[in-house]
Structures are given as C-alpha cells and as structure tokens.
Design a protein around this motif. Structure first.
Motif, PDB file in Angstrom:
ATOM      1  N   LYS A 204       0.845  -1.197   0.000  1.00 54.44           N
ATOM      2  CA  LYS A 204       0.000   0.000   0.000  1.00 54.44           C
ATOM      3  C   LYS A 204       0.881   1.247   0.000  1.00 54.44           C
ATOM      4  N   LEU A 205       0.649   2.140  -0.963  1.00 54.28           N
ATOM      5  CA  LEU A 205       1.409   3.381  -1.027  1.00 54.28           C
ATOM      6  C   LEU A 205       0.969   4.309   0.107  1.00 54.28           C
ATOM      7  N   LEU A 206       1.920   4.756   0.898  1.00 51.93           N
ATOM      8  CA  LEU A 206       1.632   5.652   2.014  1.00 51.93           C
ATOM      9  C   LEU A 206       1.937   7.107   1.682  1.00 51.93           C
ATOM     10  N   ASN A 207       2.996   7.322   0.918  1.00 57.48           N
ATOM     11  CA  ASN A 207       3.424   8.697   0.679  1.00 57.48           C
ATOM     12  C   ASN A 207       4.340   8.766  -0.533  1.00 57.48           C
ATOM     13  N   THR A 208       4.207   9.817  -1.322  1.00 51.89           N
ATOM     14  CA  THR A 208       5.138  10.098  -2.405  1.00 51.89           C
ATOM     15  C   THR A 208       5.221  11.611  -2.544  1.00 51.89           C
ATOM     16  N   GLU A 209       6.390  12.198  -2.244  1.00 52.69           N
ATOM     17  CA  GLU A 209       6.509  13.649  -2.235  1.00 52.69           C
ATOM     18  C   GLU A 209       7.951  14.071  -2.471  1.00 52.69           C
ATOM     19  N   GLY A 210       8.110  15.324  -2.893  1.00 53.10           N
ATOM     20  CA  GLY A 210       9.443  15.858  -3.127  1.00 53.10           C
ATOM     21  C   GLY A 210       9.415  17.034  -4.076  1.00 53.10           C
ATOM     22  N   ASN A 211      10.556  17.278  -4.705  1.00 53.09           N
ATOM     23  CA  ASN A 211      10.669  18.378  -5.660  1.00 53.09           C
ATOM     24  C   ASN A 211      11.704  18.012  -6.717  1.00 53.09           C
ATOM     25  N   LYS A 212      12.353  19.008  -7.311  1.00 51.31           N
ATOM     26  CA  LYS A 212      13.320  18.730  -8.370  1.00 51.31           C
ATOM     27  C   LYS A 212      14.614  18.135  -7.828  1.00 51.31           C
ATOM     28  N   ASP A 213      14.886  18.350  -6.544  1.00 46.70           N
ATOM     29  CA  ASP A 213      16.166  17.942  -5.970  1.00 46.70           C
ATOM     30  C   ASP A 213      16.098  16.704  -5.086  1.00 46.70           C
ATOM     31  N   LYS A 214      14.909  16.305  -4.696  1.00 41.29           N
ATOM     32  CA  LYS A 214      14.795  15.141  -3.810  1.00 41.29           C
ATOM     33  C   LYS A 214      13.402  14.533  -3.910  1.00 41.29           C
ATOM     34  N   TRP A 215      13.316  13.251  -3.533  1.00 46.71           N
ATOM     35  CA  TRP A 215      12.018  12.579  -3.534  1.00 46.71           C
ATOM     36  C   TRP A 215      12.022  11.449  -2.520  1.00 46.71           C
ATOM     37  N   LYS A 216      10.846  11.201  -1.941  1.00 48.99           N
ATOM     38  CA  LYS A 216      10.700  10.106  -0.983  1.00 48.99           C
ATOM     39  C   LYS A 216       9.410   9.354  -1.259  1.00 48.99           C
ATOM     40  N   VAL A 217       9.524   8.028  -1.306  1.00 51.38           N
ATOM     41  CA  VAL A 217       8.372   7.152  -1.502  1.00 51.38           C
ATOM     42  C   VAL A 217       8.313   6.175  -0.328  1.00 51.38           C
ATOM     43  N   GLN A 218       7.116   5.973   0.202  1.00 51.77           N
ATOM     44  CA  GLN A 218       6.939   5.023   1.306  1.00 51.77           C
ATOM     45  C   GLN A 218       5.792   4.061   1.011  1.00 51.77           C
ATOM     46  N   TYR A 219       6.034   2.778   1.268  1.00 53.02           N
ATOM     47  CA  TYR A 219       5.031   1.734   1.125  1.00 53.02           C
ATOM     48  C   TYR A 219       4.882   0.978   2.435  1.00 53.02           C
TER      49      TYR A 219
ATOM     50  N   ASN B 271       2.660  -4.559  14.831  1.00 48.12           N
ATOM     51  CA  ASN B 271       2.210  -5.641  13.951  1.00 48.12           C
ATOM     52  C   ASN B 271       3.423  -6.337  13.351  1.00 48.12           C
ATOM     53  N   ALA B 272       3.635  -7.572  13.706  1.00 43.39           N
ATOM     54  CA  ALA B 272       4.823  -8.311  13.271  1.00 43.39           C
ATOM     55  C   ALA B 272       4.828  -8.568  11.769  1.00 43.39           C
ATOM     56  N   ASN B 273       3.666  -8.515  11.116  1.00 43.72           N
ATOM     57  CA  ASN B 273       3.578  -8.781   9.673  1.00 43.72           C
ATOM     58  C   ASN B 273       3.481  -7.504   8.826  1.00 43.72           C
ATOM     59  N   SER B 274       3.729  -6.358   9.450  1.00 41.24           N
ATOM     60  CA  SER B 274       3.632  -5.087   8.734  1.00 41.24           C
ATOM     61  C   SER B 274       4.988  -4.385   8.710  1.00 41.24           C
ATOM     62  N   PHE B 275       5.372  -3.873   7.509  1.00 37.49           N
ATOM     63  CA  PHE B 275       6.685  -3.242   7.333  1.00 37.49           C
ATOM     64  C   PHE B 275       6.527  -1.940   6.540  1.00 37.49           C
ATOM     65  N   ILE B 276       7.324  -0.946   6.885  1.00 35.70           N
ATOM     66  CA  ILE B 276       7.361   0.320   6.158  1.00 35.70           C
ATOM     67  C   ILE B 276       8.655   0.364   5.342  1.00 35.70           C
ATOM     68  N   VAL B 277       8.501   0.463   4.021  1.00 34.03           N
ATOM     69  CA  VAL B 277       9.644   0.553   3.122  1.00 34.03           C
ATOM     70  C   VAL B 277       9.754   1.998   2.628  1.00 34.03           C
ATOM     71  N   THR B 278      10.923   2.596   2.861  1.00 34.98           N
ATOM     72  CA  THR B 278      11.158   3.982   2.434  1.00 34.98           C
ATOM     73  C   THR B 278      12.316   4.015   1.443  1.00 34.98           C
ATOM     74  N   LEU B 279      12.075   4.625   0.298  1.00 38.76           N
ATOM     75  CA  LEU B 279      13.126   4.815  -0.703  1.00 38.76           C
ATOM     76  C   LEU B 279      13.215   6.307  -0.984  1.00 38.76           C
ATOM     77  N   ARG B 280      14.429   6.840  -0.786  1.00 38.20           N
ATOM     78  CA  ARG B 280      14.612   8.273  -0.944  1.00 38.20           C
ATOM     79  C   ARG B 280      15.806   8.546  -1.839  1.00 38.20           C
ATOM     80  N   ILE B 281      15.693   9.551  -2.674  1.00 34.47           N
ATOM     81  CA  ILE B 281      16.828   9.998  -3.477  1.00 34.47           C
ATOM     82  C   ILE B 281      17.060  11.474  -3.209  1.00 34.47           C
ATOM     83  N   ASP B 282      18.318  11.877  -3.320  1.00 42.91           N
ATOM     84  CA  ASP B 282      18.698  13.230  -2.961  1.00 42.91           C
ATOM     85  C   ASP B 282      19.851  13.673  -3.843  1.00 42.91           C
TER      86      ASP B 282
END
Length: 382
Positions: A289-304, A364-375
């Motif tokens: 499930k997509l939780l967040n996707t935000e940023g600008n020209k210089d950086k971005w962060k996506v969380q699932y 929740n032992a079966n729930s994980f947050i994956v964060t991928l960020r570029i800068d």
C-alpha cells in the motif's frame, strides 16, 4: 480715394458650383466602403450599410467591414475537439480565454464527440465550416485516432498557418508535431510523452523543465492544468499582465508565472523504472500500500506499507535485487542490515544519492514500512 468693390454674385455662384462638383467627382472616384454591424451574434450581423452609424436592430456601432473582419479573427479562439479529448485540456483554456473577453468556439471532425471520461460534447463547427480564429488551441488526451488521421492533420496544419497564436496542451504537442510546424522549435509536453516526442520528432528541441514554451507564434504546454498557465500567458502576451492577473483572480487561481512548475522535472522520474512493470510478487509479501510520495526537483521520498510473513532483512534484500535489476544504481554500503546507501548518475549527467530503509511496525509483526529516498546533494543515511 479707395473704391469699394462689390461682390460679383454670379462669380460666387459659379465658384461654389465648381467646388461642389469637384468634391462630388473626387468622392465618386473613391471605392465605396462596405459597413456592417459590429459582431453581436444576431441576424443583423448579415446586414450591409453604406455609411457608419448605429445599427437599427441592436444599437451596436456600424463600422467598416475590413475592421470587423480583423476583429472577428483576432478576438476569436478556436479549440480543437476529438474523440477522447482530455476535459481539462480544453475547458481550462476555454475558461481563461473566455474570462479574458475572447469569443471561444469549438471545432471537430464531427459535431459530436465524447471525451476520455465519457462526457459528450457538441462542437460549434466542423472542419468544413469553421471560421478563422486568431488563437487556436490543440488539447491532448487519447490522441491516437486524431494523429493517425491524414485529413485531421492536414486541416490542423492549414488552420494553424492562418492563426496568429497556436497552443498545444499536454500530449496535444504530438498532434501539432505531426504537422511539421514545430520543426526547428523548442517544445514541451506531458511528462510521460516527453520520450516519445524526443524519439519521433528529432527536429524538435524537447525540454522537460518548463511549464510552457513560447516560440512566438507556437506555444506548447506541459500536462493538464498547464494549459491554464499557457492560456494566462497568452492573455498577458496579447492584453497585458494586469488583464491576466485579473482573470486569474476571478478564477481564484494561484497564478505564479515565475514559478515554472513542471511535472516532468520532478525527481521521482528517477524512481519510475523501479516501481513500474508487472513483477511477480515475492511469495512472502501479500500486499503493498502506497503511504506517501513527495518531493521536488532535488529530492524525492516514496513510502510503502507491506504485509508479509518474513523479516525486515529479507524485504531489504528483495528491494535491493529489484533496484539492481531495473536501474543502473551502484550500492555503496549497508548502514544497517535493513538500510542501504546507493549512488547513480542521471541522464542529465547529475550525481544522485539513494537510500533504502525497511522498518517493522512495532504493533504488527507482519507489517513493514519501506522507504526509498533519493537526494541530489545529501550523502547521509535516513
């Protein structure tokens, strides 16, 4: 002794007759001007008069036909419609230019069209009877049939050549490009259509960091709402900045011409390949499930948020494998077993840093947050 000379009545009468006759002769040699009612939309638009004045039908001024013909063209906007047209691509500019006082008409190959979302629209004119317009708008949407139609492309090219300003919106740039009228010019389009515009039309200089591009007569805008900014730019260009500002305020639109926001220039373009495609899900991962996707020209962060019957370390390995298979990123190190650092060079030859983190949700032992960020600049971990 001075003598008083009395006027010769016969001479004066002859002189007056001569002047009147000469004047009449001069006027007779001047071509007769045709006068018409100022455009009002009523039947009296078809009437012809022999001198200026006030129209007896609508009380509008009677003016020279040459003046009103020019006004009819420069004061008119024609918007192309077609099957699958994007709604905001044509309604946005329609609203802006209509608010600015232009007469806006629509034209299509057939009078009735259906938009990409099923809205049925009846055009004002077809290709066979559309009057000339000073401004011509070419929207985007599902453009496949239109740009493959030789008849449509021929008409669009001919009509564009007669117009003073031509603007494409979104991937409508691909329609305009097909006419050849953008060859040798700079253009932009919807962010997903930029690769196609670059590949199929090498004579066009394609840019991705501008909301719209003005070449003088030909203007191209980025996607969707960018057409509103392009239309406001036309108003500013032809009627002045105060008029454009007034229209924007009336629309309650936060117009920032200096901002130059362009969707195609945002940093998430470097993450697109990682998440696109129909990958076989890892057997231990049941949902994402997509939780967040935000940023600008210089950086971005996506969380699932992932639901999985495995560990954070195993999900980290799955993500690392996906990154290495899909993009040319070089792994630097693992900050922790569930964190990793990356580097890559963009097609624009700019150096970027990437960071991957996987965290287990404590509740929740079966729930994980994956964060991928570029800068573009930072080299620290998350």
């Amino acid at each position: 002794m001075m003598r008083k000379i009395l006027p010769n009545t016969k001479i004066h009468k002859f002189t007056f007759w001569l002047l009147v006759s000469f004047s009449s002769l001069t006027f007779a040699q001047t071509p007769n001007e045709i006068y018409v009612c100022s455009p009002c939309g009523l039947d009296c638009d078809k009437l012809v008069f022999d001198k200026p004045g006030i129209c007896p039908k609508c009380n509008m001024a009677i003016v020279k036909q040459t003046e009103t013909l020019k006004e009819k063209k420069t004061g008119k906007v024609a918007i192309l419609l077609f099957e699958g047209v994007q709604i905001i691509d044509f309604t946005g500019p329609f609203e802006v230019l209509g608010q600015a006082g232009y007469e806006v008409i629509t034209v299509s190959a057939n009078l009735s069209v259906k938009t990409n979302m099923g809205l049925k629209v009846n055009s004002d004119f077809t290709f066979t009877n559309c009057p000339e317009a000073g401004i011509f708008i070419i929207p985007g949407g599902n453009i496949s049939k239109t740009r493959q139609s030789a008849e449509a492309i021929k008409w669009i090219k001919q009509y564009s050549e007669k117009s003073d300003v031509v603007m494409s919106v979104c991937n409508g740039a691909l329609i305009l490009a097909k006419t050849g009228l953008l060859d040798g010019l700079t253009a932009t389009t919807y962010y997903n259509a930029i690769p196609e515009l670059e590949k199929n039309f090498p004579k066009i200089k394609v840019v991705s960091d501008q909301r719209f591009v003005d070449n003088g007569k030909f203007i191209t805008t980025a996607g969707l709402s960018s057409g509103i900014d392009g239309a406001l730019h036309i108003v500013e260009k032809l009627k002045g900045k105060p008029q454009a500002q007034t229209v924007a305020m009336n629309l309650e639109y936060d117009w920032k011409p200096e901002d130059n926001y362009a969707r195609a220039s945002l940093a998430d373009k470097h993450l697109k390949k990682i998440f696109e495609g129909n990958d076989e899900p890892h057997p231990s991962i049941s949902s994402a499930k997509l939780l967040n996707t935000e940023g600008n020209k210089d950086k971005w962060k996506v969380q699932y948020e992932l639901t999985a019957t495995t560990t954070a370390e195993e999900i980290e390995k799955v993500m690392e494998k996906m990154i290495m298979q899909k993009v040319d990123w070089k792994k630097e190190k693992n900050i922790l077993p569930t964190n990793s650092s990356w580097q890559f060079t963009s097609p624009e030859k700019e150096n970027w840093n990437g960071f991957l983190e996987v965290k287990q949700v404590s509740s929740n032992a079966n729930s994980f947050i994956v964060t991928l960020r570029i800068d573009r600049t930072k080299k620290n971990g998350l």
